[in-house]
Design a protein around this motif. Sequence first.
Motif, short mmCIF file in Angstrom:
data_model
loop_
_atom_site.label_atom_id
_atom_site.label_comp_id
_atom_site.label_asym_id
_atom_site.label_seq_id
_atom_site.Cartn_x
_atom_site.Cartn_y
_atom_site.Cartn_z
N GLN A 42 0.81 -1.22 0.00
CA GLN A 42 0.00 0.00 0.00
C GLN A 42 0.85 1.28 0.00
O GLN A 42 0.30 2.37 -0.13
CB GLN A 42 -0.94 0.01 1.21
N ALA A 43 2.15 1.16 0.16
CA ALA A 43 3.02 2.33 0.26
C ALA A 43 3.94 2.47 -0.94
O ALA A 43 4.88 3.26 -0.91
CB ALA A 43 3.86 2.25 1.54
N ILE A 44 3.69 1.70 -2.01
CA ILE A 44 4.54 1.72 -3.19
C ILE A 44 3.69 2.10 -4.40
O ILE A 44 2.58 1.60 -4.57
CB ILE A 44 5.20 0.35 -3.42
N ALA A 45 4.23 2.97 -5.25
CA ALA A 45 3.55 3.35 -6.49
C ALA A 45 4.54 3.19 -7.63
O ALA A 45 5.12 4.16 -8.12
CB ALA A 45 3.03 4.78 -6.40
N GLU A 46 4.77 1.94 -8.05
CA GLU A 46 5.76 1.65 -9.08
C GLU A 46 5.14 1.23 -10.40
O GLU A 46 5.74 1.43 -11.45
CB GLU A 46 6.70 0.54 -8.61
N ASN A 54 -3.51 0.11 -3.84
CA ASN A 54 -3.82 1.38 -3.17
C ASN A 54 -4.17 2.45 -4.20
O ASN A 54 -3.28 3.15 -4.70
CB ASN A 54 -2.66 1.86 -2.30
N PRO A 55 -5.45 2.60 -4.56
CA PRO A 55 -5.83 3.58 -5.58
C PRO A 55 -5.38 5.00 -5.28
O PRO A 55 -5.12 5.77 -6.21
CB PRO A 55 -7.37 3.47 -5.59
N ALA A 56 -5.26 5.38 -3.99
CA ALA A 56 -4.82 6.73 -3.67
C ALA A 56 -3.44 7.02 -4.25
O ALA A 56 -3.14 8.15 -4.67
CB ALA A 56 -4.81 6.94 -2.16
N ALA A 57 -2.57 6.02 -4.29
CA ALA A 57 -1.20 6.20 -4.77
C ALA A 57 -1.11 6.35 -6.28
O ALA A 57 -0.03 6.63 -6.82
CB ALA A 57 -0.33 5.04 -4.31
N VAL A 160 -4.36 15.91 -2.86
CA VAL A 160 -4.60 17.10 -2.05
C VAL A 160 -3.44 18.06 -2.16
O VAL A 160 -3.61 19.27 -2.38
CB VAL A 160 -4.83 16.69 -0.59
N ASN A 161 -2.23 17.55 -2.03
CA ASN A 161 -1.00 18.33 -2.19
C ASN A 161 0.12 17.37 -2.54
O ASN A 161 -0.14 16.19 -2.84
CB ASN A 161 -0.70 19.15 -0.94
N GLU A 162 1.35 17.83 -2.51
CA GLU A 162 2.47 16.97 -2.91
C GLU A 162 2.71 15.82 -1.95
O GLU A 162 3.42 14.87 -2.28
CB GLU A 162 3.74 17.81 -3.04
N GLN A 163 2.11 15.89 -0.77
CA GLN A 163 2.32 14.83 0.22
C GLN A 163 1.15 13.87 0.35
O GLN A 163 1.34 12.68 0.58
CB GLN A 163 2.60 15.46 1.60
N LEU A 164 -0.07 14.35 0.22
CA LEU A 164 -1.25 13.57 0.59
C LEU A 164 -2.20 13.36 -0.58
O LEU A 164 -2.51 14.31 -1.31
CB LEU A 164 -2.00 14.29 1.72
N SER A 165 -2.68 12.11 -0.73
CA SER A 165 -3.69 11.76 -1.73
C SER A 165 -4.71 10.82 -1.11
O SER A 165 -4.40 10.06 -0.18
CB SER A 165 -3.04 11.09 -2.94
N PHE A 166 -5.93 10.87 -1.67
CA PHE A 166 -7.00 9.96 -1.26
C PHE A 166 -7.54 9.23 -2.49
O PHE A 166 -7.48 9.75 -3.61
CB PHE A 166 -8.14 10.72 -0.58
N GLY A 167 -8.08 8.02 -2.25
CA GLY A 167 -8.65 7.24 -3.34
C GLY A 167 -9.95 6.58 -2.95
O GLY A 167 -10.18 6.28 -1.77
N VAL A 168 -10.80 6.35 -3.94
CA VAL A 168 -12.05 5.63 -3.72
C VAL A 168 -12.32 4.77 -4.96
O VAL A 168 -11.98 5.15 -6.09
CB VAL A 168 -13.22 6.61 -3.47
N PHE A 201 -21.46 -6.35 -4.99
CA PHE A 201 -20.72 -5.10 -5.10
C PHE A 201 -20.14 -4.67 -3.76
O PHE A 201 -20.67 -4.98 -2.69
CB PHE A 201 -21.64 -4.01 -5.65
N GLY A 202 -19.06 -3.92 -3.83
CA GLY A 202 -18.40 -3.37 -2.66
C GLY A 202 -17.67 -2.10 -3.03
O GLY A 202 -17.89 -1.50 -4.10
N TYR A 203 -16.74 -1.68 -2.18
CA TYR A 203 -16.01 -0.44 -2.42
C TYR A 203 -14.64 -0.50 -1.76
O TYR A 203 -14.37 -1.35 -0.92
CB TYR A 203 -16.80 0.76 -1.89
N THR A 204 -13.77 0.43 -2.16
CA THR A 204 -12.46 0.59 -1.53
C THR A 204 -12.27 2.05 -1.14
O THR A 204 -12.72 2.97 -1.84
CB THR A 204 -11.31 0.17 -2.47
N LEU A 205 -11.59 2.26 -0.01
CA LEU A 205 -11.18 3.59 0.44
C LEU A 205 -9.69 3.53 0.73
O LEU A 205 -9.21 2.54 1.31
CB LEU A 205 -11.94 4.00 1.71
N SER A 206 -8.95 4.56 0.35
CA SER A 206 -7.50 4.49 0.52
C SER A 206 -6.89 5.88 0.68
O SER A 206 -7.50 6.90 0.35
CB SER A 206 -6.85 3.77 -0.66
N SER A 207 -5.65 5.89 1.20
CA SER A 207 -4.89 7.12 1.36
C SER A 207 -3.41 6.82 1.15
O SER A 207 -2.96 5.69 1.31
CB SER A 207 -5.13 7.74 2.74
N PHE A 208 -2.67 7.88 0.80
CA PHE A 208 -1.23 7.76 0.54
C PHE A 208 -0.56 9.03 1.03
O PHE A 208 -1.00 10.14 0.68
CB PHE A 208 -0.99 7.56 -0.95
#
Length: 406
Positions: A42-46, A54-57, A160-168, A201-208
């Motif tokens: 969840q902490a890698i965006a490669e 992690n959709p937020a990433a 949101v900014n260079e540090q924080l993102s959200f995903g759904v 059906f379901g959903y995902t919530l995420s942050s990075f």
Amino acid sequence: MKQHTISIIALSMLVATNANAGAYMFPELGMMSNSTAGAGAQAIAEGAETAFANPAAMSEFDTPVMAFNIQGMVSSIDYTDSGSTGVFAGGDDQTAAGTSMPVGSFYYIQPINDKWTAGVALASSGGSLIDYGPDYAGALLLQDAQLLTVQLNPSVSYKVNEQLSFGVGLVSELGVLEQNLAGSTDGIIPKIEVTGDSLDFGYTLSSFYKIDANNQIGFTYRSEIDHELDGEVTALGASNDSSINVVMPAMALLSGHHQLTADTAMMWSLGWTDFSKIAETPVTLTNASGGIARDWKDTVSASVGVHYQLNSKWRLESGVYYETSPQDDPTYQYPDVPTGEIWKLGMGASYELNSQWRLQMYYEYLYAGQSSIEYTLLEGSPLESTLQGDYDIDLHFFGLLMNYRF
């Protein structure tokens, strides 16, 4: 009258064996962090697999990326009978129930602007495949079964900014169940075939969050998906409508990635899965309904992994994982999914083929431990029978993940 009799026989057998054929979740099928045994996913965006992990990433990508995975899964499930009685007596002392199957998945990420990014994943979150054969001591309860799931998971991320993102994200998951019960050797209890499918059906919530240039964390929550697998139960040439409930429980994962040196990175993950939702198995047939207590417990997991950059082309990867058991009481065990603690060891390598293609080769060994079963049928009656034995289970995942940057 014949239909009603078959309903009662089928119900008494099904509630004793089924509906959790997918209780184990297998991140190996979708998140593509097998080489580190899940650590850091969840902490890698490669690559484009980020759309599932992690959709937020996805906000970290400024150009479109695509990935596809070709995977093999081989299981070794060894059952040793330790003195089954009644209708369960007379089966083989040793039974090998392992199977193998190919798996595939696809991912795509498309930046929209400097704030929004869209992605889609076509993958699986879990399932079960087991084949005891007709000579298994518990073949009256289960001869073979497979629950296959595949989900389409479109998602968006907002930076949101260079540090924080959200995903759904939204999840559409198809579940397909096929199961055969061998019946009794004297023919009194017939062979039974069960089929069912469900689209739910379901959903995902995420942050990075990027703490600094060398440290980042990610979080993903995947909601429960409650399948009512509607289909048929067939025995003696007659069929009844059936509905079997299978819960793919909610799960939450928190991961970190830390660049320790120019060549070495360490990653970790902590997880929780809501297996306590699987407290009972409801089974409904045309003329009968029932249920059986499963009494599963929530599980927690932890993993740690490492990346080591050998040179500009090659990177070595490895990790280890542990997860608690959802059920340790042998009287609650069933032949569909014998449960126990889980240990995983992953290893692999990534290779930068050129500026557009990156290949990742991986292998993961999953050890599901040694568990026991003491399932009793018709308890307290003259026909009381107990299936009693021990399991030794491991699985092997191996494959190739290919990422393309446009």
